[in-house]
Design an enzyme around this catalytic site. Sequence first.
Site, mmCIF file in Angstrom:
data_model
loop_
_atom_site.group_PDB
_atom_site.id
_atom_site.type_symbol
_atom_site.label_atom_id
_atom_site.label_comp_id
_atom_site.label_asym_id
_atom_site.label_seq_id
_atom_site.Cartn_x
_atom_site.Cartn_y
_atom_site.Cartn_z
ATOM 1 N N LYS A 181 -47.919 6.486 7.301
ATOM 2 C CA LYS A 181 -48.532 5.834 8.464
ATOM 3 C C LYS A 181 -47.631 5.935 9.709
ATOM 4 C CE LYS A 181 -51.952 5.080 5.847
ATOM 5 N NZ LYS A 181 -52.590 3.956 5.199
HETATM 6 C C1 LIG Z 1 -53.354 3.380 3.966
HETATM 7 C C2 LIG Z 1 -54.563 2.588 4.182
HETATM 8 C C3 LIG Z 1 -54.703 1.271 3.703
HETATM 9 C C4 LIG Z 1 -53.735 0.670 2.731
HETATM 10 O O1 LIG Z 1 -52.452 0.557 3.236
HETATM 11 P P1 LIG Z 1 -51.292 0.079 2.235
HETATM 12 O O2 LIG Z 1 -50.197 -0.348 3.173
HETATM 13 O O3 LIG Z 1 -50.932 1.269 1.414
HETATM 14 O O4 LIG Z 1 -51.810 -1.030 1.441
HETATM 15 C C5 LIG Z 1 -55.796 0.544 4.069
HETATM 16 N N1 LIG Z 1 -56.749 1.065 4.859
HETATM 17 C C6 LIG Z 1 -56.682 2.335 5.304
HETATM 18 C C7 LIG Z 1 -57.761 2.848 6.191
HETATM 19 C C8 LIG Z 1 -55.602 3.140 4.968
HETATM 20 O O5 LIG Z 1 -55.548 4.411 5.369
#
Ligand SMILES: *Cc1c(COP(=O)(O)O)cnc(C)c1O
Length: 398
Positions: free
Chosen positions: A196
């Site tokens: 991310k």
């Molecule tokens: C990555 C992601 C999540 C989950 O994030 P985590 O921190 O891994 O729990 C939720 N929603 C979307 C759209 C994502 O891409």
Amino acid sequence: MSAKPAIEGGRPVRAEFLPFHRPAIANAEIQAAVRALRSGWLTMGPRTQEFEERFRAYVGAKHAVAVSSCTAGLHTTLAAIGVGPKDEVLTSPLTFTSTAMVAVHLGAKPVFADVDGETFNLDPEAARGRLGPRTKAMIPVHHGGLPCDLDALAAMARANGTFLLEDAAHAFGASYGGKRIGAVGDATAFSFYATKPLTTGEGGMVTTDDGALADRLRSLRLHGISRDAWKRYTATGDWYYEVLDAGYKYNMTDVQAAIGLVQLRRAETLFRKRRSAAAYLTKGLRGLATVTVPRERRGSVHAWHLYPILIDVDRLRIDRAKFIEAMRAENIGTSVHFIPLHLQPFYQKAFGYRRGDFPVAERVYDRIVSLPLYPGLTRADLDDVVDAVAKIVAHYGG
Ligand SMILES: *Cc1c(COP(=O)(O)O)cnc(C)c1O
């Protein structure tokens, strides 16, 4: 560009594989993590508090609560507002499973509304049709980092008494109507997962202007014990605590927060690099007739977490899966965001969703490919990505 694709026996555009993603971790993050490890304080503590304060200030929200993941943030927030059996949570089918699964864990029903075929975000008109007396929360997802139509969604949520919880897993750094994402909805959940835009390896943050909600989130993320209970381990602390709620173990650690603080300091630089890489890809790809490139919308700033293109499978002689294989043969990693949730076995079995329920999401799914987009990409890497796409669509072009 009449070169033969590598998948047909031609030479790949590059000799070394270009991964779909590489995290932007520099020496500063590594040293900060080491300092945290040497400090003697490993779990949630002063660094987490500082990270919350700086994150809150960065996005322009009154409160920020650090958690172990975006999933944990979404789950805790739904729990905090009292989502339970008989409730519905409205979201997009074109998302990662956790956006909807958090509702399932609370006994609620995930209700999907179709997406807009150009932004890949919840279509406000479709969402309006699925809002009802049971819709306790709506979770719009800023797909790829492109903000949803929040004016429309917030207005209909407010009118329906529905809580607006944004899934901003992709949207750290994005803005909407002059406000940073994180300062718009009733609450916003961010992800700091490895891929991310801001990463702590794993981690997340919930922002809100509601002080009572923030207090509740702080309690629920740490076993539902009285607020600031972690201070009981400090010299001024106390051994006594009370369990006030059915809480979770969803806190962040100070090692994660130490990394997050550095990433936050570098946020503008990293954002500029992603943005300029996206612009470079667009310049190289927008002339291709069978490729649709993503674009920013008026009134919002794209976080450029993803660079999703649509390939015109009606005019190409290959489908999306074969396109991805062909890119792989050119030594370029790609991905798909996302396989619609209503096509996943669990959601079909548990809630009766079927193929055909959300035709726009399905149409997008058949055509969408995420190209590499991260700060570490060089111009030469980006040229290779463009050349590979161009070569493949030229060869299989209609
Ligand atoms: C990555 C992601 C999540 C989950 O994030 P985590 O921190 O891994 O729990 C939720 N929603 C979307 C759209 C994502 O891409």
